[in-house]
Scaffold this motif. Sequence first.
Motif, short mmCIF file in Angstrom:
data_model
loop_
_atom_site.label_atom_id
_atom_site.label_comp_id
_atom_site.label_asym_id
_atom_site.label_seq_id
_atom_site.Cartn_x
_atom_site.Cartn_y
_atom_site.Cartn_z
N LEU A 1 55.60 -21.47 103.45
CA LEU A 1 55.17 -22.56 104.35
C LEU A 1 54.63 -23.58 103.08
O LEU A 1 54.55 -24.99 103.16
N MET A 2 53.79 -22.85 102.30
CA MET A 2 53.35 -23.97 101.20
C MET A 2 54.05 -24.33 100.21
O MET A 2 53.89 -25.73 99.88
N LEU A 3 55.24 -23.75 99.81
CA LEU A 3 56.00 -24.30 98.74
C LEU A 3 56.80 -25.45 99.41
O LEU A 3 56.91 -26.49 98.90
N SER A 4 56.99 -25.36 100.85
CA SER A 4 57.82 -26.64 101.57
C SER A 4 56.61 -27.63 101.68
O SER A 4 57.03 -28.76 101.60
N ALA A 5 55.45 -27.27 101.93
CA ALA A 5 54.45 -28.33 102.02
C ALA A 5 54.04 -29.32 100.93
O ALA A 5 54.02 -30.31 100.78
N ILE A 6 54.31 -28.56 99.76
CA ILE A 6 53.93 -29.16 98.36
C ILE A 6 55.07 -30.04 98.17
O ILE A 6 55.15 -31.21 97.67
N ARG A 7 56.42 -29.68 98.31
CA ARG A 7 57.64 -30.50 98.21
C ARG A 7 57.43 -31.47 98.95
O ARG A 7 57.97 -32.89 98.72
N GLN A 8 56.91 -31.77 100.32
CA GLN A 8 56.83 -32.92 101.28
C GLN A 8 55.53 -33.49 101.18
O GLN A 8 55.24 -34.41 102.11
N HIS A 9 54.52 -33.16 100.26
CA HIS A 9 53.32 -33.66 100.10
C HIS A 9 52.65 -33.46 101.47
O HIS A 9 51.83 -34.59 101.81
N ASP A 10 52.66 -32.47 101.97
CA ASP A 10 52.00 -32.17 103.37
C ASP A 10 50.60 -31.56 103.11
O ASP A 10 50.44 -30.57 103.02
N LEU A 11 49.83 -32.70 102.59
CA LEU A 11 48.33 -32.06 102.09
C LEU A 11 47.69 -31.19 103.00
O LEU A 11 46.96 -30.14 102.88
N PRO A 12 47.59 -31.48 104.48
CA PRO A 12 46.83 -30.57 105.45
C PRO A 12 47.19 -29.07 105.21
O PRO A 12 46.50 -28.33 105.47
N ILE A 13 48.65 -29.08 105.36
CA ILE A 13 49.11 -27.45 105.05
C ILE A 13 48.81 -26.77 103.91
O ILE A 13 48.42 -25.60 103.97
N VAL A 14 48.96 -27.51 102.74
CA VAL A 14 48.64 -26.86 101.57
C VAL A 14 46.98 -26.67 101.59
O VAL A 14 46.70 -25.44 101.18
N GLN A 15 46.19 -27.56 102.03
CA GLN A 15 44.70 -27.11 102.24
C GLN A 15 44.40 -26.05 103.12
O GLN A 15 43.65 -25.24 102.72
N GLY A 16 45.07 -25.98 104.36
CA GLY A 16 44.92 -24.76 105.34
C GLY A 16 45.52 -23.38 104.48
O GLY A 16 44.84 -22.39 104.76
N ALA A 17 46.52 -23.45 103.87
CA ALA A 17 47.02 -22.23 103.32
C ALA A 17 46.28 -21.83 102.23
O ALA A 17 46.16 -20.51 102.20
N VAL A 18 45.59 -22.51 101.37
CA VAL A 18 44.76 -22.24 100.33
C VAL A 18 43.48 -21.64 100.90
O VAL A 18 43.11 -20.47 100.60
N LEU A 19 43.08 -22.33 102.07
CA LEU A 19 41.79 -21.43 102.47
C LEU A 19 41.97 -20.21 103.36
O LEU A 19 41.23 -19.47 103.19
N ALA A 20 43.10 -20.13 103.96
CA ALA A 20 43.72 -18.63 104.60
C ALA A 20 43.86 -17.76 103.51
O ALA A 20 43.05 -16.94 103.90
N PHE A 21 44.35 -18.11 102.45
CA PHE A 21 44.52 -16.88 101.27
C PHE A 21 43.05 -16.69 100.84
O PHE A 21 42.70 -15.44 100.54
N SER A 22 42.23 -17.66 100.60
CA SER A 22 40.86 -17.47 100.15
C SER A 22 40.06 -16.58 101.24
O SER A 22 39.27 -15.52 100.77
#
Length: 313
Positions: free
Chosen positions: A268-289
Amino acid sequence: MLRLCLRRLASVVPIMAIVATLTFLLVQLVPGDPASFLLGSGATADEVARLRSSMGLDRPALVQYSDWLGGLFHGDLGVSLVSNQKVAASLGSAVPVTVSVALLATVFTLLIGVTLGTVAAVRGGLVDRAVMWGASIGMAVPSFWLAGLLVFVFAIRLPVFPATGYVAFTVSPGQWLSHLILPMVAVGLAGVGPVAFQTRVGVVEQLSRDYVRTLAANGLSRRRIVCRHVLRNASGPVVTVASLGFVFALGGVMVIEAIFNLPGVGTLMLSAIRQHDLPIVQGAVLAFSLIIVVVNLLSDVVAAALNPRIRFS
């Protein structure tokens, strides 16, 4: 024990606040414009500006941060810029996949590592050297290379396990496990070495203690002494190593998910990075943390339960 739990829980809030702030700041530095990516290269400047305005990307960064942080306190991680789906819903379907692989890999690491470390410590000599050499080799094998080898051997040559895909545990526990066996081994093998080394050191140290000689003099078999007393007393550092192994397993799953086509947080995060989907990236990092913080808390509680002296340190 309660005091230890309260101290650890009190540290969760400032840690997550720092992580949330750093995540937002770093995401703002990601090159590229989500609006331009969504509209394509043929879009005009006015079209890009209108889309940026509709998504709120034209507001000052401080305003965006305060709105996003306010949403976090209400459990709202935002909405995907690409799919228009809530970030929490996307993570809700992806997090169980990633956590399943990481947990199974950690269990695999503990079972194999503790067994090998105990055998090496008890037997010594050639067995000890062979186990330690094997553990060192396992640590040096790249997980992505091992994943490809496992797929070739156990999914193509010997079609024992499926090579790709995922089945939820609630749908079929057997299929869930069969789809995660190969990813589990690929991720967990590298962690066997540290667990084996730490177990060996702890068991060797405990075997030299006076209580072991006393128990042996009272007629207890060596196997019973090791399994019921020595391993328990030597397990504190092993739990710490295992918790660190879980954290590294989460990072390893990011790559393994792409190889086995698992719909986890890494994919999900790799796909979001490629598509510049910033809310998904932020949410994934928070989930991991958050997962890492919770695992560290649980490891402290387990270590304190195994060693009462930790509770007052």
